[in-house]
Design a protein around this motif. Structure first.
Motif, PDB file in Angstrom:
ATOM      1  N   GLY A 267       0.814  -1.217   0.000  1.00 49.24           N
ATOM      2  CA  GLY A 267       0.000   0.000   0.000  1.00 49.24           C
ATOM      3  C   GLY A 267       0.848   1.268   0.000  1.00 49.24           C
ATOM      4  N   LYS A 268       2.021   1.215   0.658  1.00 47.47           N
ATOM      5  CA  LYS A 268       2.893   2.393   0.694  1.00 47.47           C
ATOM      6  C   LYS A 268       3.424   2.694  -0.702  1.00 47.47           C
TER       7      LYS A 268
ATOM      8  N   GLU B 133       1.917   1.808  -3.509  1.00 45.63           N
ATOM      9  CA  GLU B 133       0.794   2.300  -4.298  1.00 45.63           C
ATOM     10  C   GLU B 133       0.526   3.776  -3.986  1.00 45.63           C
ATOM     11  N   ALA B 134       0.582   4.128  -2.693  1.00 45.34           N
ATOM     12  CA  ALA B 134       0.339   5.515  -2.302  1.00 45.34           C
ATOM     13  C   ALA B 134       1.354   6.438  -2.973  1.00 45.34           C
TER      14      ALA B 134
END
Ligand SMILES: Nc1ncnc2c1ncn2[C@@H]1O[C@H](COP(=O)(O)OP(=O)(O)O)[C@@H](O)[C@H]1O
Ligand SMILES: [Mg+2]
Lengths: 342, 226
Positions: B127-128, B130-131
């Protein structure tokens, strides 16, 4: 502000292609909060990933704030993404950076000079009510505070669009309300367009102006909140205006009515129901505030063979009833609150 | 105790050769550690990057690198060191001395460290990444600012473990002509039965290992804000 047309996304997989999005047409106007709901696997996350250009659609077009994302180079996409902010279920802050440095990250990426970055970060932290926590590390914050920082970071480059993928699914009820209040407040103050993915009906009720229901990659129902909830018997009406469980002795042929107070006052609705006679019983009902109006939903148990008569008489009273079986009444089209990370 | 101390200060091997051997070990380990870091870190990042779920998946590169790394890791170090003598001669001109030992030491630890880096970076939440990508970060920036930076405490711990195993390996190459504390312990302590030399060398090695561990742990802790 956002235009999706004939959007298709097919993933290759070991057991054949998976159609995640199957011809989506959707239009979201400026300053609108648009909810996307649907069960796990319906294609919600894929839709938002197509909006950010992280996923290239198989066919169809995506246009955000006048920029058509389909067919852009990776470099052009990176620039286009500065016009979008994204908020994640698990926030995804960088643990190695302070809160202020996390909020500054998109500004660094965009090449904003240091002194302007500092001023903007202070402004953003104030905006989300955490002006005093800039030097803390994410691990020192509560879940709700982290999500506020996630929102501040998403807003850093002054995007026209805020995309939220399950922004409150990891938060408790009270914190959820605060975060949704913040989103609404930001929309009002900044005029930003918001897309919220959720599987929680309460999120749609509290923050959305419009809502779209996805199922198997298709749009099943879409429209302004009041329109979809007053479409009696529709999946979103049932999901967003739930009634208490039916008593076990309720009949199998029920008449369902949903109304908003703009159309029919609750008093008039009840009077119409009372006029149906002693053998028509209200087996479940709710009246609640929604989209600035009061929305009511009634389930009537009509005597054997009497449902058509009840429908006809309620129609005369200006309502829009439907006949329903007891199975459809609580149809859960949005999924349960137990959906995982997906 | 008195007797031990006088033995220590009168033993010519210890007074004359131990300081020099310690410096040799430090040089050998230091340079090898540097080479391992400079080559192993990018190699570990590459391994992660070309994996099927990496940033730039590449089946062929992934398979080839995987095999090379696994083969090098599977060989017992002392065998690898002997097998690398011809290569060492070609590169350094000799297979003797601490400079020459840097070749087998580095080649022996690079795959080990690269795998540890790969694992550390794999643990960074997707997720990091992707962020960061949604915020417009390029792949290179995602690697340096997100993957490496977020995994840094783990990478420092991995490097600590690597340096400690380098100290152990450096004692082994001592036996095949690299000098250093390993050479001292084996040639005087083992072959000439000088227990004082043997145990003093061991103590110096233990102190070195402990120092590396303490410093490594402290640095990792400082960097860790999770
Ligand atoms: N990267 C991917 N590769 C293959 N299939 C995927 C991928 N991402 C999503 N899917 C599939 O596409 C469908 C829609 O997924 P998703 O958009 O994540 O749904 P939702 O967010 O509504 O739960 C699911 O069947 C999922 O298994
Ligand atoms: Mg999802």
């Amino acid at each position: 502000m956002i235009e999706l047309s004939a959007l298709r996304k097919v993933y290759p997989s070991a057991d054949g292609p998976v159609v995640a999005l199957d011809g989506i047409d959707l239009s979201v106007g400026r300053g609108v909060v648009h909810g996307i709901v649907g069960r796990s696997g319906a294609g919600k996350s894929t839709l938002i990933r197509c909006l950010t250009g992280l996923e290239q659609p198989t066919s169809g077009t995506v246009t955000v704030d006048g920029v058509t994302l389909t067919g852009l180079s990776e470099k052009q996409l990176r620039t286009a993404r500065r016009n979008m902010g994204m908020v994640f279920q698990h926030v995804n802050l960088l643990d190695s950076r302070t809160v202020a440095a996390n909020v500054a990250y998109p500004l660094e990426v965009a090449g904003v000079p240091r002194d302007r970055r500092r001023a903007r970060v202070a402004e953003l932290l104030d905006l989300v009510g955490l002006g005093h926590r800039g030097s803390a590390y994410p691990a020192q914050l509560s879940g709700g505070q982290k999500q506020r920082i996630g929102i501040a970071r998403a807003l850093a480059t002054e995007p026209a669009v805020l995309l939220c993928d399950e922004p409150t699914s990891a938060l408790d009820g009270e914190t959820t309300r605060q975060i949704l209040g913040l989103v609404r407040d930001l929309r009002d103050r900044l005029g930003i367009t918001v897309v919220v993915i959720t599987h929680e009906p309460s999120v749609v009720r509290e923050v959305c102006d419009e809502v779209t229901l996805l199922e198997h990659g298709r749009v099943v129902q879409s429209g302004p909140l009041t329109d979809v909830v007053t479409a009696t018997g529709s999946p979103l009406s049932r999901a967003l205006v739930p009634v208490p469980d039916l008593p076990p002795d309720a009949g199998r042929h029920l008449v369902e009515v949903t109304y908003a107070t703009d159309d029919v006052a609750t008093r008039d609705a009840f009077a119409a129901v009372a006029s149906l006679g002693d053998d028509v019983e209200v087996v479940s009902a709710t009246v609640e505030p929604l989209a600035g109006r009061r929305v009511g939903r009634l389930l009537l148990d009509a005597p054997r063979g009497g449902t058509d008569d009840v429908v006809a008489r309620l129609r005369t009273a200006g309502m829009d009833p439907v006949v329903t079986g007891r199975d459809g009444v609580g149809a859960d089209v949005v999924g349960t609150g137990t959906e995982g990370v997906a | 105790m008195d007797g031990f101390w006088s033995e220590l200060t009168s033993n010519r091997v210890i007074t004359q050769m131990l300081p020099e051997a310690t410096v040799e070990t430090l040089q050998m380990v230091g340079l090898s550690a540097l080479v391992t870091l400079v080559v192993g870190l990018p190699l570990g990042l590459l391994l992660r990057s070309v994996a099927p779920d990496g940033l730039t998946p590449n089946r062929t590169t992934s398979a080839v690198l995987g095999v090379v790394v696994n083969v090098l890791r599977a060989l017992p170090f002392i065998i690898l060191a002997v097998a690398l003598i011809p290569l060492t001669r070609a590169l350094v001109g000799t297979s003797l001395g601490w400079e020459a030992a840097v070749v087998p030491l580095s080649i022996g630890t690079i795959p080990f460290f690269a795998r540890l880096v790969e694992t550390a970076v794999r643990d960074v939440a997707p997720g990091k990444v992707e962020a960061a990508r949604v915020m417009g970060s390029s792949t290179a920036k995602v690697v340096s600012q997100v993957l490496v930076r977020e995994a840094l405490p783990s990478i420092v711990s991995a490097f600590t473990v690597t340096v400690i195993s380098l100290i152990g390996f450096s004692a082994m190459v001592g036996a095949i002509g690299a000098g250093g504390l390993g050479f001292l312990a084996i040639s005087y302590g083992y072959q000439r039965f000088d227990a004082t030399v043997l145990y003093t060398s061991v103590v110096v090695i233990v102190v070195l290992v402990t120092l590396v561990q303490v410093v490594g742990d402290a640095v990792a802790r400082r960097l860790d804000h999770r």
